[in-house]
Design a protein around this motif. Structure first.
Motif, PDB file in Angstrom:
ATOM      1  N   GLU A   1     -55.491 -43.090  81.608  1.00 39.30           N
ATOM      2  CA  GLU A   1     -55.438 -42.122  80.378  1.00 39.30           C
ATOM      3  C   GLU A   1     -55.069 -40.804  81.456  1.00 39.30           C
ATOM      4  OE1 GLU A   1     -56.328 -39.480  76.846  1.00 39.30           O
ATOM      5  OE2 GLU A   1     -57.674 -41.052  77.398  1.00 39.30           O
ATOM      6  N   SER A   2     -55.872 -40.420  82.573  1.00 42.77           N
ATOM      7  CA  SER A   2     -55.831 -39.561  83.510  1.00 42.77           C
ATOM      8  C   SER A   2     -54.908 -39.577  84.294  1.00 42.77           C
ATOM      9  CB  SER A   2     -57.300 -39.446  84.241  1.00 42.77           C
ATOM     10  OG  SER A   2     -58.299 -39.336  83.476  1.00 42.77           O
ATOM     11  N   VAL A   3     -54.535 -40.722  84.845  1.00 39.90           N
ATOM     12  CA  VAL A   3     -53.505 -40.906  86.035  1.00 39.90           C
ATOM     13  C   VAL A   3     -52.131 -40.788  85.086  1.00 39.90           C
ATOM     14  CG1 VAL A   3     -52.314 -42.338  87.464  1.00 39.90           C
ATOM     15  CG2 VAL A   3     -54.592 -42.221  87.258  1.00 39.90           C
ATOM     16  N   ALA A   4     -51.998 -41.384  83.788  1.00 41.17           N
ATOM     17  CA  ALA A   4     -50.689 -41.094  83.010  1.00 41.17           C
ATOM     18  C   ALA A   4     -50.540 -39.933  82.380  1.00 41.17           C
ATOM     19  CB  ALA A   4     -50.837 -42.097  81.766  1.00 41.17           C
ATOM     20  N   ASN A   5     -51.294 -39.091  82.398  1.00 41.37           N
ATOM     21  CA  ASN A   5     -51.322 -37.693  81.962  1.00 41.37           C
ATOM     22  C   ASN A   5     -50.711 -36.806  82.971  1.00 41.37           C
ATOM     23  OD1 ASN A   5     -52.081 -37.705  79.204  1.00 41.37           O
ATOM     24  ND2 ASN A   5     -54.366 -37.354  79.711  1.00 41.37           N
ATOM     25  N   PHE A   6     -51.442 -37.233  84.247  1.00 44.71           N
ATOM     26  CA  PHE A   6     -50.933 -36.374  85.434  1.00 44.71           C
ATOM     27  C   PHE A   6     -49.434 -36.594  85.829  1.00 44.71           C
ATOM     28  CE2 PHE A   6     -51.164 -35.175  90.128  1.00 44.71           C
ATOM     29  CZ  PHE A   6     -51.470 -33.844  89.927  1.00 44.71           C
ATOM     30  N   SER A   7     -49.315 -37.820  85.697  1.00 41.92           N
ATOM     31  CA  SER A   7     -47.888 -38.376  85.806  1.00 41.92           C
ATOM     32  C   SER A   7     -46.739 -37.614  84.884  1.00 41.92           C
ATOM     33  CB  SER A   7     -47.618 -39.809  85.698  1.00 41.92           C
ATOM     34  OG  SER A   7     -46.353 -40.205  85.556  1.00 41.92           O
ATOM     35  N   VAL A   8     -47.200 -37.366  83.784  1.00 42.06           N
ATOM     36  CA  VAL A   8     -46.389 -36.587  82.662  1.00 42.06           C
ATOM     37  C   VAL A   8     -46.383 -35.120  83.326  1.00 42.06           C
ATOM     38  CG1 VAL A   8     -46.134 -35.595  80.361  1.00 42.06           C
ATOM     39  CG2 VAL A   8     -46.627 -38.069  81.007  1.00 42.06           C
ATOM     40  N   VAL A   9     -47.311 -34.437  83.642  1.00 40.90           N
ATOM     41  CA  VAL A   9     -47.561 -33.160  84.151  1.00 40.90           C
ATOM     42  C   VAL A   9     -46.647 -33.207  85.444  1.00 40.90           C
ATOM     43  CG1 VAL A   9     -49.007 -31.618  85.374  1.00 40.90           C
ATOM     44  CG2 VAL A   9     -49.774 -32.765  83.367  1.00 40.90           C
ATOM     45  N   MET A  10     -46.319 -34.044  86.284  1.00 46.53           N
ATOM     46  CA  MET A  10     -45.363 -34.240  87.521  1.00 46.53           C
ATOM     47  C   MET A  10     -43.852 -33.847  86.801  1.00 46.53           C
ATOM     48  SD  MET A  10     -47.244 -33.547  90.212  1.00 46.53           S
ATOM     49  CE  MET A  10     -48.170 -32.611  89.220  1.00 46.53           C
ATOM     50  N   TYR A  11     -43.706 -34.817  85.842  1.00 47.64           N
ATOM     51  CA  TYR A  11     -42.443 -34.633  85.344  1.00 47.64           C
ATOM     52  C   TYR A  11     -42.076 -33.375  84.781  1.00 47.64           C
ATOM     53  CZ  TYR A  11     -41.475 -39.888  86.111  1.00 47.64           C
ATOM     54  OH  TYR A  11     -41.514 -41.069  86.645  1.00 47.64           O
ATOM     55  N   ILE A  12     -42.793 -32.796  84.080  1.00 50.93           N
ATOM     56  CA  ILE A  12     -42.819 -31.503  83.497  1.00 50.93           C
ATOM     57  C   ILE A  12     -42.537 -30.458  84.726  1.00 50.93           C
ATOM     58  CG2 ILE A  12     -43.756 -29.565  82.136  1.00 50.93           C
ATOM     59  CD1 ILE A  12     -45.028 -32.064  80.306  1.00 50.93           C
ATOM     60  N   THR A  13     -43.336 -30.459  85.432  1.00 54.50           N
ATOM     61  CA  THR A  13     -42.983 -29.550  86.668  1.00 54.50           C
ATOM     62  C   THR A  13     -41.825 -29.841  87.291  1.00 54.50           C
ATOM     63  OG1 THR A  13     -45.630 -29.825  86.846  1.00 54.50           O
ATOM     64  CG2 THR A  13     -44.128 -28.897  88.893  1.00 54.50           C
ATOM     65  N   ALA A  14     -41.380 -30.960  87.461  1.00 53.50           N
ATOM     66  CA  ALA A  14     -39.916 -31.191  88.107  1.00 53.50           C
ATOM     67  C   ALA A  14     -38.925 -30.567  87.164  1.00 53.50           C
ATOM     68  CB  ALA A  14     -39.775 -32.659  88.440  1.00 53.50           C
ATOM     69  N   ALA A  15     -38.881 -30.845  85.643  1.00 57.98           N
ATOM     70  CA  ALA A  15     -37.969 -30.172  85.140  1.00 57.98           C
ATOM     71  C   ALA A  15     -38.275 -28.510  84.820  1.00 57.98           C
ATOM     72  CB  ALA A  15     -38.331 -30.572  83.390  1.00 57.98           C
TER      73      ALA A  15
ATOM     74  N   SER B   1     -38.404 -30.465  93.195  1.00 56.87           N
ATOM     75  CA  SER B   1     -38.028 -31.232  92.017  1.00 56.87           C
ATOM     76  C   SER B   1     -38.300 -32.762  92.259  1.00 56.87           C
ATOM     77  CB  SER B   1     -36.647 -30.781  91.336  1.00 56.87           C
ATOM     78  OG  SER B   1     -36.283 -31.538  90.417  1.00 56.87           O
ATOM     79  N   VAL B   2     -37.456 -33.127  93.495  1.00 53.10           N
ATOM     80  CA  VAL B   2     -37.417 -34.570  93.838  1.00 53.10           C
ATOM     81  C   VAL B   2     -38.976 -34.977  94.041  1.00 53.10           C
ATOM     82  CG1 VAL B   2     -36.598 -36.092  95.663  1.00 53.10           C
ATOM     83  CG2 VAL B   2     -35.240 -34.682  94.330  1.00 53.10           C
ATOM     84  N   ALA B   3     -39.519 -34.223  94.970  1.00 54.20           N
ATOM     85  CA  ALA B   3     -40.951 -34.591  95.399  1.00 54.20           C
ATOM     86  C   ALA B   3     -41.945 -34.830  94.047  1.00 54.20           C
ATOM     87  CB  ALA B   3     -41.401 -33.252  96.253  1.00 54.20           C
ATOM     88  N   THR B   4     -41.632 -33.828  93.251  1.00 52.35           N
ATOM     89  CA  THR B   4     -42.654 -33.870  92.139  1.00 52.35           C
ATOM     90  C   THR B   4     -42.215 -34.914  91.094  1.00 52.35           C
ATOM     91  OG1 THR B   4     -41.425 -32.210  90.999  1.00 52.35           O
ATOM     92  CG2 THR B   4     -43.516 -31.560  92.029  1.00 52.35           C
ATOM     93  N   ALA B   5     -40.930 -35.177  91.004  1.00 50.92           N
ATOM     94  CA  ALA B   5     -40.579 -36.731  90.094  1.00 50.92           C
ATOM     95  C   ALA B   5     -40.785 -37.664  90.791  1.00 50.92           C
ATOM     96  CB  ALA B   5     -39.041 -36.512  89.879  1.00 50.92           C
ATOM     97  N   SER B   6     -40.862 -37.731  92.082  1.00 47.96           N
ATOM     98  CA  SER B   6     -41.217 -39.145  92.800  1.00 47.96           C
ATOM     99  C   SER B   6     -42.492 -39.391  92.743  1.00 47.96           C
ATOM    100  CB  SER B   6     -40.939 -39.007  94.139  1.00 47.96           C
ATOM    101  OG  SER B   6     -39.613 -38.854  94.502  1.00 47.96           O
ATOM    102  N   LEU B   7     -43.583 -38.266  92.760  1.00 52.34           N
ATOM    103  CA  LEU B   7     -44.860 -38.286  92.512  1.00 52.34           C
ATOM    104  C   LEU B   7     -45.313 -38.651  91.063  1.00 52.34           C
ATOM    105  CD1 LEU B   7     -47.884 -38.067  93.673  1.00 52.34           C
ATOM    106  CD2 LEU B   7     -47.575 -35.579  92.874  1.00 52.34           C
ATOM    107  N   GLY B   8     -44.498 -38.333  90.140  1.00 50.81           N
ATOM    108  CA  GLY B   8     -44.910 -38.583  88.984  1.00 50.81           C
ATOM    109  C   GLY B   8     -44.481 -40.186  88.632  1.00 50.81           C
TER     110      GLY B   8
END
Length: 66
Positions: A37-51, A10-17
């Motif tokens: 847009e692509s990088v921002a979308n992937f950032s959001v995906v990382m936060y969702i994965t962490a959650a 969780s910490v790793a994916t949130a950090s990547l986000g």
């Protein structure tokens, strides 16, 4: 399961986000709009994965019924 794998993932994916969000801001500042847009979308995906990892951890901690 133990807490360590869930917490570290969780910490790793949130950090990547967070890093990807900063990269998106830097790309926008440097004029690379086509990639923002692509990088921002992937950032959001990382936060969702962490959650979702935290949700899995919480659900795994509950007693199991047979």
């Amino acid at each position: 399961m133990t807490k360590a794998p869930f917490v570290s993932v969780s910490v790793a994916t949130a950090s990547l986000g967070t890093v990807l969000g900063a990269l998106a801001l830097q790309l926008r500042a440097n004029g690379y709009e086509q990639y923002v847009e692509s990088v921002a979308n992937f950032s959001v995906v990382m936060y969702i994965t962490a959650a979702l990892t935290v949700v899995t951890w919480v659900r795994d901690g509950r007693p199991h019924s047979n």
